[in-house]
Design a protein around this motif. Structure first.
Motif, short mmCIF file in Angstrom:
data_model
loop_
_atom_site.label_atom_id
_atom_site.label_comp_id
_atom_site.label_asym_id
_atom_site.label_seq_id
_atom_site.Cartn_x
_atom_site.Cartn_y
_atom_site.Cartn_z
N VAL A 17 0.84 -1.20 0.00
CA VAL A 17 0.00 0.00 0.00
C VAL A 17 0.88 1.26 0.00
O VAL A 17 0.62 2.22 -0.74
N THR A 18 1.91 1.26 0.82
CA THR A 18 2.81 2.41 0.91
C THR A 18 3.51 2.68 -0.42
O THR A 18 3.56 3.82 -0.89
N VAL A 23 4.15 5.68 -5.57
CA VAL A 23 4.17 5.68 -7.03
C VAL A 23 3.14 6.66 -7.59
O VAL A 23 3.41 7.41 -8.54
N VAL A 24 1.96 6.67 -6.96
CA VAL A 24 0.90 7.59 -7.40
C VAL A 24 1.36 9.03 -7.28
O VAL A 24 1.18 9.84 -8.21
N LYS A 28 2.16 11.45 -10.48
CA LYS A 28 1.24 12.57 -10.62
C LYS A 28 1.64 13.70 -9.66
O LYS A 28 0.95 13.96 -8.67
N PRO A 29 2.78 14.32 -9.89
CA PRO A 29 3.26 15.37 -8.98
C PRO A 29 2.30 16.56 -8.88
O PRO A 29 2.30 17.27 -7.87
N ASP A 30 1.49 16.77 -9.93
CA ASP A 30 0.56 17.89 -9.89
C ASP A 30 -0.48 17.72 -8.79
O ASP A 30 -1.08 18.71 -8.34
N SER A 31 -0.68 16.47 -8.37
CA SER A 31 -1.70 16.22 -7.34
C SER A 31 -1.33 16.88 -6.02
O SER A 31 -2.20 17.18 -5.20
N THR A 32 -0.03 17.13 -5.80
CA THR A 32 0.40 17.74 -4.53
C THR A 32 0.15 19.24 -4.49
O THR A 32 0.40 19.88 -3.46
N LEU A 40 -1.80 13.34 1.03
CA LEU A 40 -1.46 12.01 0.54
C LEU A 40 0.05 11.83 0.47
O LEU A 40 0.59 10.79 0.86
N GLY A 41 0.76 12.85 -0.04
CA GLY A 41 2.21 12.78 -0.13
C GLY A 41 2.86 12.68 1.24
O GLY A 41 3.81 11.91 1.44
N PHE A 42 2.35 13.45 2.19
CA PHE A 42 2.89 13.41 3.56
C PHE A 42 2.70 12.03 4.18
O PHE A 42 3.62 11.48 4.80
#
Length: 208
Positions: A17-18, A23-24, A28-32, A40-42
């Motif tokens: 899961v981690t 990977v996500v 998809k860096p724009d998601s941050t 999610l990134g944190f």
């Protein structure tokens, strides 16, 4: 024995899961740029790795209590074989074969000091064993770091009927409690690894 596969499976799922979340975020860096993506990134790069590390350490510490782990070192194999000696007077063998102690934690049960930091002390001594095995000189004869404390025996046998009603135990009760008299003075047949080939073995109900 059944606990470890569950822990291993749970740890594997958590790792998958981690990695998936990482990977996500990477793909998809724009998601941050949005708050949800930042959270999610944190979680993916900080919270979950930290939690996994703690969980992994706990799982391996639990596994280190197992008989399988203790006997995985070949210098300890004869001590595992001594648990199968088919003679009632051999204390470890009698305890193991009659399930007087958990078979999956037989070494840890008898060789852990029953004090506040007993588990921690056992783990630190285990690390010392690893150091000696790989970087030090393995002694020809394996001995305890200090004399076996009656406390480890009395932790289970104290208040037991067979112990309490034994006349000799009644006579030396105070001496046993203070370690003035060792339990091993009478129950002296322990891990006789030097005579294994000359002693009968118990193979789950069948004699050799």
């Amino acid at each position: 024995m059944g606990t470890m596969p569950y822990l291993q499976q749970s740890l594997l799922i958590a790792v998958v899961v981690t990695i998936t979340l990482m990977v996500v975020v990477v793909l998809k860096p724009d998601s941050t740029s949005r708050r949800g993506g930042q959270v999610l990134g944190f979680v993916a790069f900080f919270v979950l790795p930290l939690a996994l590390t703690s969980f992994g350490v706990a799982a391996h510490l639990e596994h280190s209590k197992s008989t399988e782990f203790c006997l995985s070192c070949h210098v300890m194999e004869p001590y595992g074989e001594s648990l199968m000696i088919d003679a009632e007077e051999y204390v470890p063998a009698a305890h193991f074969q009659n399930s007087l102690i958990p078979r999956d934690q037989v070494c840890f049960t008898c060789h852990t000091t029953y004090t506040m930091y007993g588990d921690l002390r056992a783990k630190l001594q285990g690390l010392q064993h690893v150091y000696v095995y790989y970087l030090g000189t393995v002694p020809e004869k394996i001995e305890l770091y200090q004399p076996y404390n009656n406390r480890e025996c009395l932790n289970c046998h104290n208040d037991g009927r067979r112990f309490e009603e034994n006349e000799l135990h009644i006579e030396v009760r105070a001496e046993l409690a203070s370690n003035e008299t060792s339990c091993l003075e009478c129950h002296d047949a322990i891990h006789d690894v030097t005579a294994l080939n000359n002693l009968p073995k118990w193979t789950q109900g069948h004699h050799e």
